[in-house]
Scaffold this active site. Structure first.
Site, PDB file in Angstrom:
ATOM      1  N   SER A 165       3.234  10.992   7.863  1.00 51.54           N
ATOM      2  CA  SER A 165       3.821  11.743   6.760  1.00 51.54           C
ATOM      3  C   SER A 165       4.738  12.872   7.216  1.00 51.54           C
ATOM      4  O   SER A 165       4.710  13.299   8.366  1.00 51.54           O
ATOM      5  CB  SER A 165       2.706  12.311   5.883  1.00 51.54           C
ATOM      6  OG  SER A 165       2.003  11.264   5.255  1.00 51.54           O
ATOM      7  N   ARG A 197       0.166  16.835  12.659  1.00 55.48           N
ATOM      8  CA  ARG A 197       0.890  16.013  11.700  1.00 55.48           C
ATOM      9  C   ARG A 197       1.459  16.784  10.506  1.00 55.48           C
ATOM     10  O   ARG A 197       1.232  17.952  10.311  1.00 55.48           O
ATOM     11  CB  ARG A 197      -0.029  14.915  11.174  1.00 55.48           C
ATOM     12  CG  ARG A 197      -1.337  15.426  10.559  1.00 55.48           C
ATOM     13  CD  ARG A 197      -2.281  14.238  10.352  1.00 55.48           C
ATOM     14  NE  ARG A 197      -3.541  14.582   9.723  1.00 55.48           N
ATOM     15  CZ  ARG A 197      -4.620  15.023  10.355  1.00 55.48           C
ATOM     16  NH1 ARG A 197      -4.556  15.234  11.655  1.00 55.48           N
ATOM     17  NH2 ARG A 197      -5.736  15.277   9.710  1.00 55.48           N
ATOM     18  N   ASP A 198       2.230  16.003   9.700  1.00 53.04           N
ATOM     19  CA  ASP A 198       2.719  16.389   8.370  1.00 53.04           C
ATOM     20  C   ASP A 198       3.725  17.540   8.390  1.00 53.04           C
ATOM     21  O   ASP A 198       3.534  18.562   7.715  1.00 53.04           O
ATOM     22  CB  ASP A 198       1.552  16.758   7.446  1.00 53.04           C
ATOM     23  CG  ASP A 198       0.489  15.690   7.363  1.00 53.04           C
ATOM     24  OD1 ASP A 198       0.796  14.527   7.658  1.00 53.04           O
ATOM     25  OD2 ASP A 198      -0.665  16.011   6.998  1.00 53.04           O
ATOM     26  N   TRP A 208       0.857  -1.186   0.000  1.00 51.68           N
ATOM     27  CA  TRP A 208       0.000   0.000   0.000  1.00 51.68           C
ATOM     28  C   TRP A 208       0.892   1.234   0.000  1.00 51.68           C
ATOM     29  O   TRP A 208       1.917   1.297   0.673  1.00 51.68           O
ATOM     30  CB  TRP A 208      -0.889   0.008   1.240  1.00 51.68           C
ATOM     31  CG  TRP A 208      -1.713   1.263   1.375  1.00 51.68           C
ATOM     32  CD1 TRP A 208      -1.277   2.485   1.808  1.00 51.68           C
ATOM     33  CD2 TRP A 208      -3.104   1.422   1.050  1.00 51.68           C
ATOM     34  NE1 TRP A 208      -2.305   3.399   1.785  1.00 51.68           N
ATOM     35  CE2 TRP A 208      -3.435   2.773   1.317  1.00 51.68           C
ATOM     36  CE3 TRP A 208      -4.091   0.563   0.565  1.00 51.68           C
ATOM     37  CZ2 TRP A 208      -4.719   3.278   1.112  1.00 51.68           C
ATOM     38  CZ3 TRP A 208      -5.370   1.072   0.363  1.00 51.68           C
ATOM     39  CH2 TRP A 208      -5.673   2.406   0.642  1.00 51.68           C
ATOM     40  N   GLU A 224      -4.047  19.676   6.181  1.00 52.48           N
ATOM     41  CA  GLU A 224      -3.111  18.569   5.980  1.00 52.48           C
ATOM     42  C   GLU A 224      -2.021  18.872   4.949  1.00 52.48           C
ATOM     43  O   GLU A 224      -2.066  19.828   4.186  1.00 52.48           O
ATOM     44  CB  GLU A 224      -3.857  17.284   5.595  1.00 52.48           C
ATOM     45  CG  GLU A 224      -4.782  16.764   6.674  1.00 52.48           C
ATOM     46  CD  GLU A 224      -5.320  15.381   6.369  1.00 52.48           C
ATOM     47  OE1 GLU A 224      -5.566  14.625   7.331  1.00 52.48           O
ATOM     48  OE2 GLU A 224      -5.523  15.046   5.185  1.00 52.48           O
ATOM     49  N   ASN A 254       0.522   5.723   0.059  1.00 51.67           N
ATOM     50  CA  ASN A 254      -0.337   6.911   0.036  1.00 51.67           C
ATOM     51  C   ASN A 254       0.506   8.170  -0.097  1.00 51.67           C
ATOM     52  O   ASN A 254       1.171   8.333  -1.132  1.00 51.67           O
ATOM     53  CB  ASN A 254      -1.332   6.933   1.194  1.00 51.67           C
ATOM     54  CG  ASN A 254      -0.769   6.624   2.543  1.00 51.67           C
ATOM     55  OD1 ASN A 254      -0.343   5.502   2.813  1.00 51.67           O
ATOM     56  ND2 ASN A 254      -0.768   7.599   3.440  1.00 51.67           N
ATOM     57  N   ASP A 255       0.543   9.076   0.875  1.00 50.90           N
ATOM     58  CA  ASP A 255       1.149  10.396   0.696  1.00 50.90           C
ATOM     59  C   ASP A 255       2.607  10.327   0.223  1.00 50.90           C
ATOM     60  O   ASP A 255       3.426   9.651   0.854  1.00 50.90           O
ATOM     61  CB  ASP A 255       1.169  11.161   2.028  1.00 50.90           C
ATOM     62  CG  ASP A 255      -0.196  11.273   2.670  1.00 50.90           C
ATOM     63  OD1 ASP A 255      -1.162  10.685   2.158  1.00 50.90           O
ATOM     64  OD2 ASP A 255      -0.277  11.950   3.703  1.00 50.90           O
TER      65      ASP A 255
END
Length: 498
Positions: free
Chosen positions: A131, A190-191, A77, A237, A79-80
């Site tokens: 992330s 986050r991030d 998998w 985000e 994602n970001d």
């Protein structure tokens, strides 16, 4: 029974025994379907030039983010995009591996990727690795660099307490050490996006989080001690920030601040606060575009601002991988009808994938044409410039999906995308369409409007077909390039763990 078998000839008995010897193991072994997995990168739905992740220690179909733990998932998998950084001739692509770790790949040309083992694996102290971003510490402000190597620094959210953390590498990203004094910033959420602000010779970190949907700016001289600078509201985000010249004027530089779906504001950053000159605009109108990030530390002689995004929500049934990233695109800032518009367009390096090219110039095209007959494959770069003339619509049927410009609404409609309103330039529309096995990316008028969409190819749909509705359209230029795969020609099988 013996009486039942006696009613049939002996050769039939042998066939029954043979069939049962094949079928019974399949019926009673849950792992039989995985006994001989398809070689990696040769799977039926594997995108041929959009990046996807592989599995390293097992072979499992349909990897997911585990329902019982929304930020912990399975290999395969992706994602970001995280930590996009250039160093010593290599483009590093990191991406979030279902919240648990970072996928890692390197490239010399931004086309062909060599995936390396996962990095920044979750641990019991910080929890899952969420992330973030990465930079090169050219001035060794962190003290982690050596005489031979500058330190690569990765910044990520430790999900257990949603704190901001740091890791470093002094071997060109091959191995990473998490900073022993993590977290470097206890500000929750986050991030973290980290970049060097040259005018003040300091580092800036942008973190998504409270109050509300906001970006919080922090500053540091050594990457270990941070002070709060300011808060910028109404952003969500995956923060990113970069400078671009307006209309290629190097004396008129603007800062662009973007959020998770690529929406952006344009203005100036003074080392503490972001000052808005133009309110938020959308970047992409597709259904599958999220978590944008640009590469850091691109050499000045290159000078490009290059972005990737997660094509969130794609479907890959019965594949040992899940989700894909967009093709790398160059960003530019241009004045259009009195607004500063962020353009997004495929990097020119894509020409390195061109195989056979089909070209037409200055032709009138009618309904029922067979202009594209004879084209083969499932990966294309299509570029067309046309005048709608008497037509109601000019479009392409691609793997059962429509991409068309309609004169009634003056909009491009791609798959399920919201209509992308656009105006002809000197009476012409320019469309660029990147077609892969599970995606269609559309760029209108050289990137003024874009739409990234995931698809599933429909059975027996064949190569693209051009269609015209209503009267004729006039095509000034049409190019259909068949694209080569970026993956190794001989696939290899992932090792399996019982």
């Amino acid at each position: 029974s013996i009486q039942w078998l006696a009613r049939y000839p002996m050769n039939f008995h042998r066939r029954v025994v043979t069939a049962l010897s094949i079928l019974l193991p399949l019926l009673f072994s849950s792992s039989a379907v995985l006994a001989q997995p398809t070689p990696v990168y040769r799977e039926r739905l594997r995108p041929q030039y959009h990046f996807t992740a592989r599995q390293w220690t097992l072979h499992k179909l349909n990897p997911v983010i585990r329902p019982e733990h929304p930020h912990g998932g399975e290999q395969g998998w992706i994602n970001d995009p995280n930590g996009l950084v250039y160093y010593k001739g290599e483009w590093h692509l990191f991406a979030n591996g279902a919240g648990s770790y970072w996928v890692h790949a390197v490239s010399k040309d931004l086309l062909h990727w060599e995936e390396l083992p996962p990095k920044l694996i979750r641990d019991t102290v910080l929890g899952n690795t969420a992330s973030g971003s990465a930079v090169v510490d050219w001035n060794n402000t962190s003290g982690f660099g050596t005489a031979k190597e500058k330190a690569l620094l990765a910044f990520f959210t430790g999900w257990k307490n949603k704190v901001q953390c740091m890791a470093y590498s002094i071997d060109r990203g091959r191995t990473w050490t998490k900073y022993k004094e993590n977290p470097i910033l206890a500000h929750a959420d986050r991030d973290p996006k980290v970049f060097w602000y040259e005018p003040d010779s300091k580092w800036i970190m942008i973190v998504y989080g409270p109050p509300g949907r906001s970006y919080n700016f922090f500053g540091s001289a050594d990457l270990k001690n941070w002070e709060k600078l300011s808060t910028f509201p109404d952003m969500f985000e995956c923060p990113d920030i970069f400078q671009l010249p307006l209309d290629d004027d190097q004396e008129n530089m603007k800062w662009v601040l973007s959020d998770g779906n690529g929406s952006y504001v344009v203005g100036q950053f003074d080392g503490r606060e972001f000052h808005v000159e133009q309110e938020k605009e959308a970047l992409d109108y597709g259904f599958n575009f999220y978590a944008t990030q640009t590469w850091s530390d691109v050499p000045k002689k290159d000078g490009r601002c290059i972005q990737m995004a997660w094509m969130r929500g794609g479907k890959f049934p019965d594949m040992p991988f899940n989700q894909q990233l967009t093709f790398p695109c160059e960003l530019s800032l241009r004045t259009v009808r009195g607004k500063m518009i962020l353009y997004r367009y495929p990097i020119a390096d894509i020409s390195g994938l061109y195989a056979k090219e089909h070209k037409w110039k200055n032709i009138s095209v009618s309904h029922g044409n067979n202009l594209l007959c004879g084209i083969e494959g499932d990966s294309f770069d299509i570029e067309v410039e046309f005048e709608p003339a008497e037509s109601d619509a000019l479009g392409f049927k691609i793997q059962g999906n429509d991409v068309q410009y309609t004169t009634k609404t003056k909009a491009v409609v791609s798959c399920r995308t919201h209509p992308m309103k656009t105006e002809p330039i000197d009476g012409r529309i320019h469309m660029r369409i990147l077609v892969d096995r599970t995606s269609i990316e559309v760029f209108v008028n050289h990137g003024e409007i874009t739409g990234a969409n995931c698809i599933l190819p429909k059975e027996d749909s064949g190569p693209p077909k051009l269609y015209i509705n209503g009267g004729d359209a006039f095509i000034h230029s049409l190019k259909v390039r068949e694209l080569k795969s970026i993956w190794p020609t001989t696939g290899h099988t992932a090792s399996r763990r019982r």
